[in-house]
Every structure is written in C-alpha cells, then in structure tokens.
Design a protein around this motif. Structure first.
Motif, mmCIF file in Angstrom:
data_model
loop_
_atom_site.group_PDB
_atom_site.id
_atom_site.type_symbol
_atom_site.label_atom_id
_atom_site.label_comp_id
_atom_site.label_asym_id
_atom_site.label_seq_id
_atom_site.Cartn_x
_atom_site.Cartn_y
_atom_site.Cartn_z
ATOM 1 N N GLY A 94 82.955 5.844 7.903
ATOM 2 C CA GLY A 94 84.076 5.271 8.636
ATOM 3 C C GLY A 94 85.287 6.183 8.628
ATOM 4 N N LEU A 95 85.586 6.759 7.482
ATOM 5 C CA LEU A 95 86.714 7.689 7.391
ATOM 6 C C LEU A 95 86.474 8.944 8.216
ATOM 7 N N ALA A 96 85.242 9.432 8.200
ATOM 8 C CA ALA A 96 84.905 10.607 9.003
ATOM 9 C C ALA A 96 85.064 10.287 10.487
ATOM 10 N N ALA A 97 84.584 9.124 10.914
ATOM 11 C CA ALA A 97 84.706 8.721 12.315
ATOM 12 C C ALA A 97 86.165 8.598 12.726
ATOM 13 N N LEU A 98 86.982 8.014 11.860
ATOM 14 C CA LEU A 98 88.407 7.879 12.150
ATOM 15 C C LEU A 98 89.053 9.255 12.309
ATOM 16 N N SER A 99 88.746 10.169 11.415
ATOM 17 C CA SER A 99 89.325 11.517 11.481
ATOM 18 C C SER A 99 88.907 12.239 12.755
ATOM 19 N N ILE A 100 87.637 12.107 13.111
ATOM 20 C CA ILE A 100 87.135 12.759 14.327
ATOM 21 C C ILE A 100 87.817 12.176 15.561
ATOM 22 N N CYS A 101 87.931 10.859 15.621
ATOM 23 C CA CYS A 101 88.572 10.217 16.770
ATOM 24 C C CYS A 101 90.039 10.609 16.884
ATOM 25 N N GLU A 102 90.740 10.644 15.763
ATOM 26 C CA GLU A 102 92.146 11.062 15.797
ATOM 27 C C GLU A 102 92.265 12.498 16.300
ATOM 28 N N ALA A 103 91.386 13.376 15.817
ATOM 29 C CA ALA A 103 91.420 14.772 16.250
ATOM 30 C C ALA A 103 91.140 14.878 17.753
ATOM 31 N N LEU A 104 90.209 14.087 18.246
ATOM 32 C CA LEU A 104 89.902 14.104 19.681
ATOM 33 C C LEU A 104 91.084 13.594 20.507
ATOM 34 N N LEU A 105 91.730 12.537 20.056
ATOM 35 C CA LEU A 105 92.899 12.022 20.777
ATOM 36 C C LEU A 105 94.023 13.053 20.800
ATOM 37 N N LEU A 106 94.253 13.712 19.677
ATOM 38 C CA LEU A 106 95.276 14.759 19.626
ATOM 39 C C LEU A 106 94.932 15.917 20.561
ATOM 40 N N ALA A 107 93.671 16.327 20.551
ATOM 41 C CA ALA A 107 93.247 17.438 21.409
ATOM 42 C C ALA A 107 93.387 17.070 22.887
ATOM 43 N N MET A 108 93.012 15.847 23.246
ATOM 44 C CA MET A 108 93.140 15.411 24.646
ATOM 45 C C MET A 108 94.602 15.384 25.073
ATOM 46 N N ASN A 109 95.482 14.960 24.176
ATOM 47 C CA ASN A 109 96.902 14.957 24.483
ATOM 48 C C ASN A 109 97.441 16.374 24.588
ATOM 49 N N GLY A 124 102.384 6.857 14.865
ATOM 50 C CA GLY A 124 102.244 7.983 15.773
ATOM 51 C C GLY A 124 101.248 9.019 15.311
ATOM 52 N N ASN A 125 100.305 8.650 14.440
ATOM 53 C CA ASN A 125 99.370 9.615 13.880
ATOM 54 C C ASN A 125 98.458 10.262 14.912
ATOM 55 N N SER A 126 98.119 9.559 15.977
ATOM 56 C CA SER A 126 97.174 10.103 16.952
ATOM 57 C C SER A 126 97.843 10.710 18.173
ATOM 58 N N VAL A 127 99.165 10.767 18.146
ATOM 59 C CA VAL A 127 99.905 11.346 19.260
ATOM 60 C C VAL A 127 101.011 12.204 18.677
ATOM 61 N N ARG A 128 101.108 13.422 19.156
ATOM 62 C CA ARG A 128 102.211 14.278 18.736
ATOM 63 C C ARG A 128 103.402 13.938 19.610
ATOM 64 N N ARG A 129 104.264 13.105 19.088
ATOM 65 C CA ARG A 129 105.401 12.637 19.887
ATOM 66 C C ARG A 129 106.447 13.737 19.969
#
Length: 78
Positions: free
Chosen positions: A9-24, A72-77
C-alpha cells in the motif's frame, strides 16, 4: 493487515504521488484536475459500504487522501 500488504500500500501510494507530480510537471494535468482526481478517490472511500471494519478502513483511506490534498503533497503548488 499483513506487513506485506502495508508495504504494498505504501509503495502504491508513493508511485501514484510520483505519477501525479510528473503529470503536473510535464503539463499533462493541471493542479485542479489532480486535486479533482484525489477528491474523487476520497469520495469513493467515503461512500463505500461494508462491514464495520471495512468502513473504518475506507474512512481511514479517505482521511489520508484528504490530508494529501490539504498538504499539497501530490501537487507542486506555485
């Protein structure tokens, strides 16, 4: 929940956050759409049904997602 499940679960969360940041960062999804995705995910868990234990788990997940939005962890504001 087993230790292996927690780690997955923690690995999935980290991967998803990284993907959201990269997409942004690449301009694929603007901040408001990323926040929308997170809100949709939280709402899914907030509206889930099940046993008392399952409901507690869903509520905990929703709270975590809402904390990510607030922090704001998944978005670089900017």
């Amino acid at each position: 929940m087993s230790t292996a499940s927690k780690h997955a679960g923690l690995a999935a969360l980290s991967i998803c956050e990284a993907l959201l940041l990269a997409m942004n960062d690449r301009g694929l999804l603007p901040e408001h759409e990323i926040v929308g995705v997170l809100r949709d995910a939280a709402a899914t868990h907030e509206n889930a049904v099940g046993t008392k234990i399952e409901m507690e788990q869903h509520q905990a997940v929703a709270e975590l997602i809402n904390a990510i939005i607030a922090g704001g962890n998944s978005v670089r504001r900017r």
